[in-house]
Design a protein around this motif. Structure first.
Motif, PDB file in Angstrom:
ATOM      1  N   THR A 327     -22.725  27.664  19.391  1.00 43.52           N
ATOM      2  CA  THR A 327     -23.591  27.932  20.526  1.00 43.52           C
ATOM      3  C   THR A 327     -23.886  26.612  21.393  1.00 43.52           C
ATOM      4  OG1 THR A 327     -25.488  27.990  18.969  1.00 43.52           O
ATOM      5  CG2 THR A 327     -24.417  30.106  19.433  1.00 43.52           C
ATOM      6  N   SER A 328     -23.861  25.495  20.617  1.00 41.55           N
ATOM      7  CA  SER A 328     -24.156  24.527  21.538  1.00 41.55           C
ATOM      8  C   SER A 328     -23.002  23.386  21.153  1.00 41.55           C
ATOM      9  CB  SER A 328     -25.611  23.812  21.191  1.00 41.55           C
ATOM     10  OG  SER A 328     -26.437  24.965  21.507  1.00 41.55           O
ATOM     11  N   LYS A 329     -22.665  22.274  22.033  1.00 37.67           N
ATOM     12  CA  LYS A 329     -21.695  21.454  21.833  1.00 37.67           C
ATOM     13  C   LYS A 329     -22.245  20.292  21.224  1.00 37.67           C
ATOM     14  CE  LYS A 329     -19.164  22.488  26.026  1.00 37.67           C
ATOM     15  NZ  LYS A 329     -18.667  21.852  27.285  1.00 37.67           N
ATOM     16  N   HIS A 330     -21.747  19.944  19.961  1.00 36.47           N
ATOM     17  CA  HIS A 330     -22.144  18.784  19.210  1.00 36.47           C
ATOM     18  C   HIS A 330     -20.856  17.891  18.705  1.00 36.47           C
ATOM     19  CE1 HIS A 330     -26.090  20.261  18.673  1.00 36.47           C
ATOM     20  NE2 HIS A 330     -25.738  21.411  18.344  1.00 36.47           N
ATOM     21  N   GLY A 331     -21.244  16.555  18.742  1.00 31.71           N
ATOM     22  CA  GLY A 331     -19.963  15.762  18.221  1.00 31.71           C
ATOM     23  C   GLY A 331     -20.229  15.587  16.870  1.00 31.71           C
ATOM     24  N   TRP A 332     -20.461  14.240  16.415  1.00 32.83           N
ATOM     25  CA  TRP A 332     -20.629  14.009  14.866  1.00 32.83           C
ATOM     26  C   TRP A 332     -21.891  14.336  14.447  1.00 32.83           C
ATOM     27  CZ3 TRP A 332     -16.880  12.332  11.821  1.00 32.83           C
ATOM     28  CH2 TRP A 332     -15.837  11.837  12.348  1.00 32.83           C
ATOM     29  N   LEU A 333     -22.096  15.169  13.123  1.00 34.23           N
ATOM     30  CA  LEU A 333     -23.434  15.540  12.790  1.00 34.23           C
ATOM     31  C   LEU A 333     -23.117  15.291  11.392  1.00 34.23           C
ATOM     32  CD1 LEU A 333     -23.243  19.185  14.177  1.00 34.23           C
ATOM     33  CD2 LEU A 333     -24.727  17.161  14.959  1.00 34.23           C
ATOM     34  N   GLN A 337     -27.903  18.095   9.743  1.00 34.64           N
ATOM     35  CA  GLN A 337     -27.804  18.351  11.104  1.00 34.64           C
ATOM     36  C   GLN A 337     -26.978  19.683  11.194  1.00 34.64           C
ATOM     37  OE1 GLN A 337     -26.472  14.711  12.696  1.00 34.64           O
ATOM     38  NE2 GLN A 337     -28.679  14.050  13.534  1.00 34.64           N
ATOM     39  N   ALA A 338     -25.874  19.703  10.745  1.00 34.19           N
ATOM     40  CA  ALA A 338     -24.911  20.804  11.009  1.00 34.19           C
ATOM     41  C   ALA A 338     -25.671  22.090  10.429  1.00 34.19           C
ATOM     42  CB  ALA A 338     -23.467  20.576  10.244  1.00 34.19           C
ATOM     43  N   PHE A 339     -26.340  21.891   9.310  1.00 36.27           N
ATOM     44  CA  PHE A 339     -26.888  23.354   8.730  1.00 36.27           C
ATOM     45  C   PHE A 339     -28.229  23.538   9.600  1.00 36.27           C
ATOM     46  CE2 PHE A 339     -29.581  25.387   5.516  1.00 36.27           C
ATOM     47  CZ  PHE A 339     -28.658  26.471   5.338  1.00 36.27           C
ATOM     48  N   ALA A 340     -28.884  22.398  10.330  1.00 35.20           N
ATOM     49  CA  ALA A 340     -30.166  22.943  11.053  1.00 35.20           C
ATOM     50  C   ALA A 340     -29.591  23.420  12.241  1.00 35.20           C
ATOM     51  CB  ALA A 340     -30.773  21.511  11.315  1.00 35.20           C
ATOM     52  N   TYR A 341     -28.667  22.903  12.842  1.00 34.53           N
ATOM     53  CA  TYR A 341     -28.179  23.402  14.054  1.00 34.53           C
ATOM     54  C   TYR A 341     -27.326  24.771  14.131  1.00 34.53           C
ATOM     55  CZ  TYR A 341     -29.654  18.922  15.775  1.00 34.53           C
ATOM     56  OH  TYR A 341     -30.529  17.646  15.908  1.00 34.53           O
ATOM     57  N   SER A 342     -26.882  25.095  12.935  1.00 35.68           N
ATOM     58  CA  SER A 342     -26.104  26.394  12.351  1.00 35.68           C
ATOM     59  C   SER A 342     -24.634  26.038  13.018  1.00 35.68           C
ATOM     60  CB  SER A 342     -26.707  27.602  12.704  1.00 35.68           C
ATOM     61  OG  SER A 342     -26.168  28.443  12.025  1.00 35.68           O
ATOM     62  N   SER A 343     -24.043  25.120  12.717  1.00 31.71           N
ATOM     63  CA  SER A 343     -22.685  24.911  13.291  1.00 31.71           C
ATOM     64  C   SER A 343     -21.690  25.865  12.496  1.00 31.71           C
ATOM     65  CB  SER A 343     -22.189  23.264  13.254  1.00 31.71           C
ATOM     66  OG  SER A 343     -21.029  23.118  13.602  1.00 31.71           O
ATOM     67  N   VAL A 469     -36.184  24.523   9.877  1.00 27.97           N
ATOM     68  CA  VAL A 469     -37.282  25.260  10.554  1.00 27.97           C
ATOM     69  C   VAL A 469     -38.265  24.138  11.149  1.00 27.97           C
ATOM     70  CG1 VAL A 469     -39.925  26.144   9.952  1.00 27.97           C
ATOM     71  CG2 VAL A 469     -37.610  26.927   8.533  1.00 27.97           C
ATOM     72  N   ALA A 470     -38.106  22.962  10.693  1.00 33.81           N
ATOM     73  CA  ALA A 470     -38.835  21.718  11.521  1.00 33.81           C
ATOM     74  C   ALA A 470     -38.195  21.262  12.702  1.00 33.81           C
ATOM     75  CB  ALA A 470     -39.058  20.705  10.344  1.00 33.81           C
ATOM     76  N   GLU A 471     -36.977  21.382  12.703  1.00 33.36           N
ATOM     77  CA  GLU A 471     -36.098  20.791  13.659  1.00 33.36           C
ATOM     78  C   GLU A 471     -34.783  21.302  14.048  1.00 33.36           C
ATOM     79  OE1 GLU A 471     -34.782  16.903  12.380  1.00 33.36           O
ATOM     80  OE2 GLU A 471     -36.496  16.208  11.360  1.00 33.36           O
ATOM     81  N   GLY A 472     -34.365  22.383  13.643  1.00 31.54           N
ATOM     82  CA  GLY A 472     -33.250  23.347  13.860  1.00 31.54           C
ATOM     83  C   GLY A 472     -33.578  24.525  14.519  1.00 31.54           C
TER      84      GLY A 472
END
Length: 704
Positions: A327-333, A337-343, A469-472
């Protein structure tokens, strides 16, 4: 000759008489001896009538002793048509009191029968009206009526009984044979004038009361969940939904509500599908909430850790015959972060890294593709095909929660295993069965299914869920009195009208709190009309439920549940936060709020290095060493990222701190690769990923 004829005739007459008397004697023997009981019962039937006495059905209670279902005494109406003087007037009066059509009542009163049933389980007002009317040939018989104090809120769990008093849904159906009492009867005799008479010698069999059932449900939580679910469905114009609350350490179901629901007392208002308990009967693709299983397998098999770095392909990845998008563009995670942003892309890569057999093994370990065995009717098993039936795209898409179907109960129990340090429990909804004197006849105790993960893996997962929950994507579920861990999910659903996957299911699963979890709560909304992301439709409903539950008095799980502190026990492990590039005071404050202490070294205005590094699990209260450095970035400083390859990690961090670039680190030792590459223009909030390796392993790391 004449004398002979007379004697002959006399002999024939005597013989005929003997035959007739023989026939009479045989018949008398048959009637008096052989068929005595049959004729006696026929005679009694003409003079006596058996009137049924309804047995009292057992009561259903919640875990705190609140009544969920109970029989109350009421009356049924019957008529003796031969004794009704004015049938038309009586039918008219009955119609006005009972609300039954005049024609139907008149037809019953005209029947050629000694007894007919008019109405069952009438209201107290109707009973009082009939007693005042004193209609000839109309009588009231003791009966019982089932009441459900929670109404719609408890309908799917408690269930209901039909007009014959038989359980047809929920616990009422599952334990019908135990709940239902044994009916009784008494004999009503007729006197010489044909009037009914009850004497002291009248035969009677008293009805027997059924057993009582105590559930694990908390009626307060049930009511709160039901109200929040209806509100969320109305606000998001969804067609239905489910909320489940589970005690992870015991497997007890604390609340289970579904919509559409029904009012057991208003059968005429029931809508199609309202009787279905969606929490156990409906199967759906879970979407991103299922990424928990992929993550758990990766961590348990030590294929990666929370700080491992993955490339998210800037939002789109071509897997050959298909593409997967984020849903969002990401490079290196990092994995965190990948779990928080649900990649989706990283999840697909992790699935491929695991392999089909290993991924399938963990899905089965968490009990997907099989029923849980909960004591409720109609439980579905979900859909999990064996790897031999998978296509090329199955593994990466299943790793992100597609091509697999689960029930709400299965998913909630999987998350409960994370909150229970890796032990999967069997769900329990019945606490015990008691007789009318309170003596326990049968008791359900917590049952372990199996251990699915190690305790250390679960601690890491809970930390990652807290980061979500805190950051994602789970920020809308955050509360200020407790550290929540959770995961959002948005799954596509096939639309038969457009023959495309244009419908959605939004969900959120949360652990309360993230450490020492006492409640796991799942919220699912089916086909929300406007926003469809689980973060926007389900997470706010979760927060509303938990906020309200926290204010309950006498919580069953812990005496001070409403005051769960942010900090956890001293021996618990927490993820170290990232405070690099923060000022000294701000970094120390952030560490304190996360349960750590700051130990400052060096001179400078900002943190350029910390130990333990971000994301590492450390004991609550541990010291985090902060290396300080000055920021000298100005108009004269180069606005591009420097070349850091070959530098020690400390030297590279100092250079990035000077350039006001946030570092993300993989490994330790010498920097062997960086992203973005040297010379890239520095943007506000710029992040640079550094891949490091010990000096003796530079070739192996640089070759990746």
């Amino acid at each position: 000759m004449r004398t002979y004829d007379s004697r002959h005739r006399l002999k024939h007459i005597a013989l005929a008489g003997l035959v007739i008397w023989g026939i009479v004697l045989v018949r008398l023997f048959q009637v008096q001896i052989i068929s005595h009981s049959s004729y006696e019962s026929q005679a009694l039937a003409q003079h006596n009538r058996r009137v049924p006495l309804t047995g009292i059905r057992g009561t259903i209670y919640d875990r705190n002793g609140e009544i969920l279902a109970q029989d109350i005494r009421t009356s049924s109406v019957c008529a003796y048509p031969p004794q009704v003087r004015d049938k038309k007037a009586t039918a008219r009066k009955l119609s006005s009191i009972l609300g039954i059509s005049y024609e139907k009542l008149l037809a019953k009163l005209k029947q050629d029968a000694g007894y007919v049933s008019i109405a069952s389980k009438i209201s107290p007002e109707a009973e009082a009206g009939l007693r005042d009317a004193k209609l000839s040939g109309i009588d009231l018989i003791d009966d019982a009526r089932r009441i459900y104090p929670l109404g719609r809120a408890g309908c799917h769990v408690v269930g209901l009984v039909n007009t014959d008093g038989k359980g047809t849904e929920g616990i009422e159906a599952e334990l019908n044979s135990s709940l239902e009492g044994t009916p009784g009867w008494f004999i009503l005799s007729h006197d010489a004038q044909g009037k009914d008479v009850v004497t002291a010698k009248s035969l009677r069999k008293q009805p027997r009361t059924g057993v009582n059932v105590v559930l694990t449900i908390d009626s307060r939580y049930q009511t709160i969940a039901a109200a929040s679910l209806r509100r969320a469905i109305a606000e998001n114009r969804a067609i239905g939904g489910t909320i489940l609350m589970v005690n992870p350490s015991t497997g007890e179901i604390l609340a289970m509500v579904s919509e559409p629901s029904f009012d057991p007392a208003e059968r005429r208002t029931w809508k199609k599908g309202a009787l279905r308990n969606r929490a156990v009967t409906d199967q759906y693709e879970p979407g991103s909430t299922f990424k928990l299983i992929t993550l758990a397998a990766i961590l348990e098999e030590q294929i990666a850790d929370s700080s491992s770095i993955f490339y998210a392909e800037n939002g789109v990845m071509d897997f050959g015959k298909f593409r997967i998008r984020d849903t969002s563009k990401h490079g290196w995670l990092t994995l965190t972060q990948a779990f928080a942003y649900s990649s989706n892309i990283v999840a697909a890569k992790l699935g491929i890294e695991l392999g089909a057999e290993m991924f399938y093994k963990y899905c089965r370990a968490f009990n997907f593709g099989a029923t849980t065995g909960i004591e409720l009717p109609g439980e579905a098993s979900g859909r999990l095909r064996s790897p031999s039936a998978w296509s090329e795209r199955s593994l990466p898409t299943m790793a992100m929660g597609q091509e697999i179907s689960v029930t709400c109960l299965q998913l909630a129990m999987a998350y409960a295993a994370i909150g229970n340090d890796g032990v999967l429990m069997r769900p329990i909804i019945i606490n015990r069965i008691e007789d009318s004197n309170g003596r326990i006849l049968k008791e359900w105790t917590p049952r372990r299914a199996r251990r699915v993960l190690s305790s250390s893996t679960c601690r890491t997962i809970r930390a990652l869920l807290a980061t979500v929950v805190a950051e994602g994507t789970g920020r809308n579920a955050e509360v200020d009195w407790c550290r929540i861990g959770g995961k959002t999910g948005t799954a596509q659903k096939f639309n038969p009208k457009t023959r495309s996957y244009s419908l959605f299911v939004g969900s959120f699963v949360g652990l309360v709190p993230a450490e020492n979890t006492r409640i796991v709560c799942l919220v699912v909304l089916d086909e929300p009309a406007e926003e469809h992301l689980g973060a926007l439709v389900a997470a706010p409903a979760f927060k509303e439920v938990i906020e309200t539950v926290s204010k309950c008095s006498r919580p069953p799980l812990a005496p001070d549940f409403a005051k769960i502190p942010f900090a956890v026990e001293n021996d618990a492990l927490l993820p170290v936060p990232d405070v690099r590039l923060l000022g000294e005071r701000e970094a120390a404050k952030h560490l304190r709020s996360s349960g750590f202490r700051a130990h400052v070294r060096g001179i400078g205005t900002r943190v350029f290095c910390q130990y333990p590094p971000p994301g590492v699990l450390a004991k609550a209260g541990a010291k985090v060493q902060l290396e300080m450095a000055e920021s000298v970035r100005s108009q004269e400083v180069d606005e591009t990222i420097p070349d850091l390859r070959g530098l020690s990690l400390r030297e590279a961090l100092r250079s990035l701190s000077t350039a006001a670039v946030v570092p993300r680190i993989k490994g330790s030792g010498i920097v062997v690769a960086q992203h973005p590459p040297a010379g890239s223009r520095i943007r506000p909030g710029q992040v640079c990923v550094l891949r490091c390796a010990p000096p003796g392993n530079l070739y192996r790391y640089s070759a990746r």
